[in-house]
Each structure stands twice: as structure tokens, then as C-alpha cells.
Design an enzyme around this catalytic site. Structure first.
Site, short mmCIF file in Angstrom:
data_model
loop_
_atom_site.label_atom_id
_atom_site.label_comp_id
_atom_site.label_asym_id
_atom_site.label_seq_id
_atom_site.Cartn_x
_atom_site.Cartn_y
_atom_site.Cartn_z
N HIS A 158 0.81 -1.22 0.00
CA HIS A 158 0.00 0.00 0.00
C HIS A 158 0.85 1.27 0.00
CE1 HIS A 158 -4.01 -1.89 0.78
NE2 HIS A 158 -3.22 -2.89 1.14
N ASP A 366 3.99 9.37 -1.25
CA ASP A 366 2.81 8.62 -0.84
C ASP A 366 2.54 7.51 -1.85
OD1 ASP A 366 0.69 7.98 0.82
OD2 ASP A 366 -0.05 10.03 0.93
#
Length: 457
Positions: A158, A366
């Protein structure tokens, strides 16, 4: 249809009455598990102290068995707080200066993965499809393979995957790469992450790229792919439409008194670029005096990993920085920055997104960033706001209608805020429509289906 077994560091139990909990990932995984029948296993979040943890605690909800295990205090310190969050997390976010490698913590990380594999093993059936999630559990497949399991096992990361020069600073990078080779499918958020992974294999001489997403390494052939995680786009848009009548949203609208609202929503973490963002907002107001007393910046930042000292220090830094800007620029009737250090429910959050003229999403690095996607989904089609997005977020690979910025460039980000606030309605609608169509097509259920289809191919 084979059963699905999901393994993650933490398990999201269903809400009261068995309903899916808030959050797109939990909803998608629960839907897949209900359809196929299966197990969701992971850490309970509790420590058993120095005692050996009790046997797995199992709860049945429909077709899903939730299996949770405690860990010892030492396990939590070494596996979770130690190697996972003080080595893997900073390195994957390109923060070599914050990585604190210790052999004891590394050993704890592999030990806990072995422990979890042994707890999972008695629950497995021969044709189960196993889906392992995130950086905490990279060695899990290797442990299961060593025990003789030949099931299809997939892994999804993730967070970002760094290039070779960053990854190889970690003393145990080869063990981590070997662990990934034991999966049948290794999934990443973006094509850049997949490229970094394949490039590292080849550069280190520990694997080859065979083409068509296939790799060979440590005597195993497996696939890699990228699957950008989505949100429940239609559901979140509906939250935002209905939120206008929510009392908290109405109060927020009244309290900004006609000023333009800029919103940032982030977990408290050094990867999110919050201090740079506050600097950019300050620069924007200084460079655009016409916006004095006409704009409000709302930063919502729930606490994160408060047991890790770096996060406690960051919480103080962000609060002090917001206070300094307010003290220097605020007036009797204007507080430029509103800083909220707690969580806000998703329906209310959707309403606040819809109020905001600018969604300010500027992480330094991110994996994806679902706040960016939620902000777009929440907008009023007739009068949408503008997304100002870091080019270093995975979402920048998908949301082409955003104003992309370098979060380290304070002046550039300030200029993007000014551009967003002055953008014509026609341009805002055009940018928003393209992003919204993409989010509707590639929602979180599509992400889940695509990964599982490829894993079983």
C-alpha cells in the site's frame, strides 16, 4: 470458487450489526470475503505482556471468519514499532535519515511473521487463495512455503516502493527481496513502483525481468503488477451530497463566514509534508494580500503512532508552526489556520471537502493518497473545487485534472493555491469531470477484482 484468506497487520472487524466498517479497503475486502467465504487474519492490536499469546480469537460474521491474535510486548516493540515503522516505513518513503536499523528489531520482524504463519497454517485449505497486505508482512509467504503450502499467494504493497539506491541502504534488503519472490503476484500502487522493484532485481543481479510482468528470482518465477487502489466513489459522492444538512457541516459553513475554504486532511506523519504545506499557505497569503481575511485553511490531522517518539515531536512541531502563523498573520476576527488534531467521521468529512474551494494534498511521498480521491468525489459537479496535488503521490499518476506541485517548492505550491482560487468555473468543471469519470470506473471494488483475477490467472 476457492475460499479467500486475507492477512493484514490489523483486522477491521465489521461494524455493529455486521455492516461493513467505514473505509473503502475494508468494504472491498469484506465484500470479496463474503462472496467467496473465507478468513481475515491479523494482529488484534493488543499485547499479552511477556506471556505467550492465547490461541487465535475467532469470530464468525456471515461467510467470514475473523481470526485475531495478540502479540507479546517484545513482539510489538521489535516487529511493529521497530523494524516495520522505523526501518521499512522511512526507507519506502525515501527518508534514509530517519531509518534506525537494529539487528534485534530485524530478527523480531521475521520472528513475528513466522509466528503468524504458524497461527494461520491450521486454518488453511489446499485450494485457498491467500492475499497478504502491506510492508509488515513481506516474509509471510516464504514462511508458508517453507511449511509446504503451495497455495496461490498474492501480496499488495500500500506504500511506495523505492528505487535501488534507496532500498539497498537497508542492510537486509536481500532478505526482503527474497521474501517477495515467494508470492505468485506482487502488486504495487503505480507503474513507477513496479519499475523500481524490477529495476532493483536486475541491478542487484538477484533476478531477471522476463517480460509481460513476469520475473524470476531465487529460483522462483512470479508476476508483478500495479493496481492503484480506489475508493467507494459513488458512496462517498452520496455522503457529500447529503452532508449539507449535517449540523456540523452547517456550523462549519457558518463559521468561515463566506471566506474561501482550503482543506488538508492527513494522518500525522512526516511523509505527508504538513510543515511544508503550512509554509506554502503562509507564502500564499503574504504574496496575495487581497486574500487577507478572505480565506481559511483547515488542517485535520489525527494523531498517529504516538508510541513512536518521532511522531510525538512532530505533533508539537506542527501545532507550534500553525500557532506561529496565526499569531503573525491573524487578526481579531480572522484565524488563518484552523488545526484539528483528531479524527472526523467520513460523512462530515465528505461535507467539509465539498465546502472547500481547494483540496491541498501535498505529501512528500505517498503510495496513492485516498484523500485526493475523496476530495474529487465529494465535489459539487456544478461548482467543483480544485485539487492541488503533490507529484510525488501515487494519485498524481491517475488524477490528471489536478494542479500538480513539488511540495518542496514552497513558492510553487503557494502559486498553485492562488491559481486554483482564481480558476474559471469552466476550467474547474472540465478538470473535475475527467477525474471523476476515472474514479467511477476504477473504484475500490474494481481494484479488488482486478488483483484477485490476476492472482488466479
Amino acid at each position: 470458487m476457492s475460499r479467500l484468506v486475507v492477512v493484514s497487520n490489523r483486522v477491521t472487524l465489521p461494524a455493529k450489526g455486521g455492516a461493513a466498517p467505514a473505509g473503502g479497503l475494508a468494504v472491498a475486502l469484506q465484500a470479496a470475503l463474503q462472496e467467496r467465504g473465507g478468513i481475515w487474519m491479523g494482529w488484534s492490536g493488543k499485547s499479552s505482556g511477556s506471556r505467550e499469546p492465547e490461541p487465535l480469537a475467532q469470530q464468525q460474521h456471515g461467510n467470514i471468519t475473523y481470526a485475531l491474535t495478540d502479540l507479546t510486548k517484545t513482539d510489538v516493540e521489535e516487529y511493529y514499532e521497530g523494524f516495520a515503522n522505523r526501518v521499512l516505513w522511512p526507507i519506502c518513503h525515501y527518508r534514509l535519515d530517519l531509518a534506525e536499523y537494529g539487528r534485534k528489531e530485524m530478527a523480531g520482524y521475521f520472528r513475528v511473521n513466522r509466528f503468524l504463519a504458524h497461527r494461520l497454517a491450521p486454518l488453511l485449505q489446499e485450494d485457498d487463495v491467500i492475499w497478504v497486505h502491506d510492508y509488515h508482512l513481506i516474509p509471510l509467504a516464504a514462511e508458508l512455503r517453507q511449511m509446504g503450502f503451495k497455495n496461490k499467494i498474492g501480496f499488495f504493497l500500500h506504500i511506495p516502493w523505492p528505487p535501488a539506491d534507496v532500498l539497498f541502504t537497508m542492510p537486509v534488503h536481500e532478505e526482503i527481496m527474497r521474501g517477495l519472490s515467494h508470492y505468485d503476484l506482487v502488486g504495487f500502487q503505480t507503474d513507477h513502483d513496479l519499475s523500481n522493484f524490477g529495476g532493483g532485481l536486475v541491478r542487484e543481479g538477484i533476478g531477471e525481468a522476463l517480460g509481460d510482468g513476469r520475473f524470476t528470482s531465487y529460483g522462483r518465477t512470479f508476476r508483478g503488477g500495479y493496481y492503484g487502489i480506489g475508493i467507494e466513489t459513488a458512496v462517498f459522492a452520496d455522503f457529500a451530497r447529503k452532508a449539507a444538512s449535517n449540523i456540523m457541516v452547517r456550523k462549519a459553513r457558518q463559521s468561515i463566514e463566506g471566506r474561501d475554504l482550503i482543506i488538508g486532511v492527513d494522518r500525522l506523519d512526516y511523509s505527508k509534508g504538513i510543515t511544508q504545506r503550512i509554509d506554502a499557505f503562509e507564502q500564499f497569503v503574504k504574496a496575495n494580500p487581497g486574500y487577507h481575511n478572505k480565506v481559511t485553511y483547515l488542517q485535520i490531522t489525527p494523531k498517529s503512532r504516538s508510541e513512536v517518539p518521532e511522531y510525538e515531536a512532530m505533533q508539537r512541531t506542527v501545532a507550534e508552526q500553525a500557532g506561529r502563523v496565526n499569531g503573525a498573520m491573524g487578526t481579531v476576527d480572522w484565524v488563518p489556520i484552523r488545526y484539528i488534531n483528531r479524527s472526523i467521521g467520513r460523512p462530515v468529512l465528505a461535507g467539509l471537502y465539498r465546502l472547500a474551494k481547494i483540496g491541498l494534498v501535498t505529501p512528500l511521498r505517498d503510495g496513492m493518497n485516498l484523500v485526493a480521491k475523496e476530495y474529487v468525489a465529494a465535489q459539487d459537479p456544478e461548482d467543483p473545487g480544485v485539487l492541488v496535488l503533490s507529484r510525488f503521490a501515487g494519485a498524481a499518476r491517475e488524477l490528471r485534472g489536478a494542479l500538480l506541485v513539488n511540495p518542496y517548492d514552497i513558492e510553487g505550491t503557494a502559486n498553485a493555491i492562488a491559481r486554483g482560487l482564481s480558476m474559471s468555473l469552466e476550467e474547474r468543471q472540465e478538470r473535475w469531470r475527467g477525474m471523476m469519470d476515472h474514479l467511477l470506473e476504477r473504484d475500490v471494488m474494481r481494484w479488488c477484482d482486478d488483483f484477485l483475477k490476476d492472482l488466479q490467472a
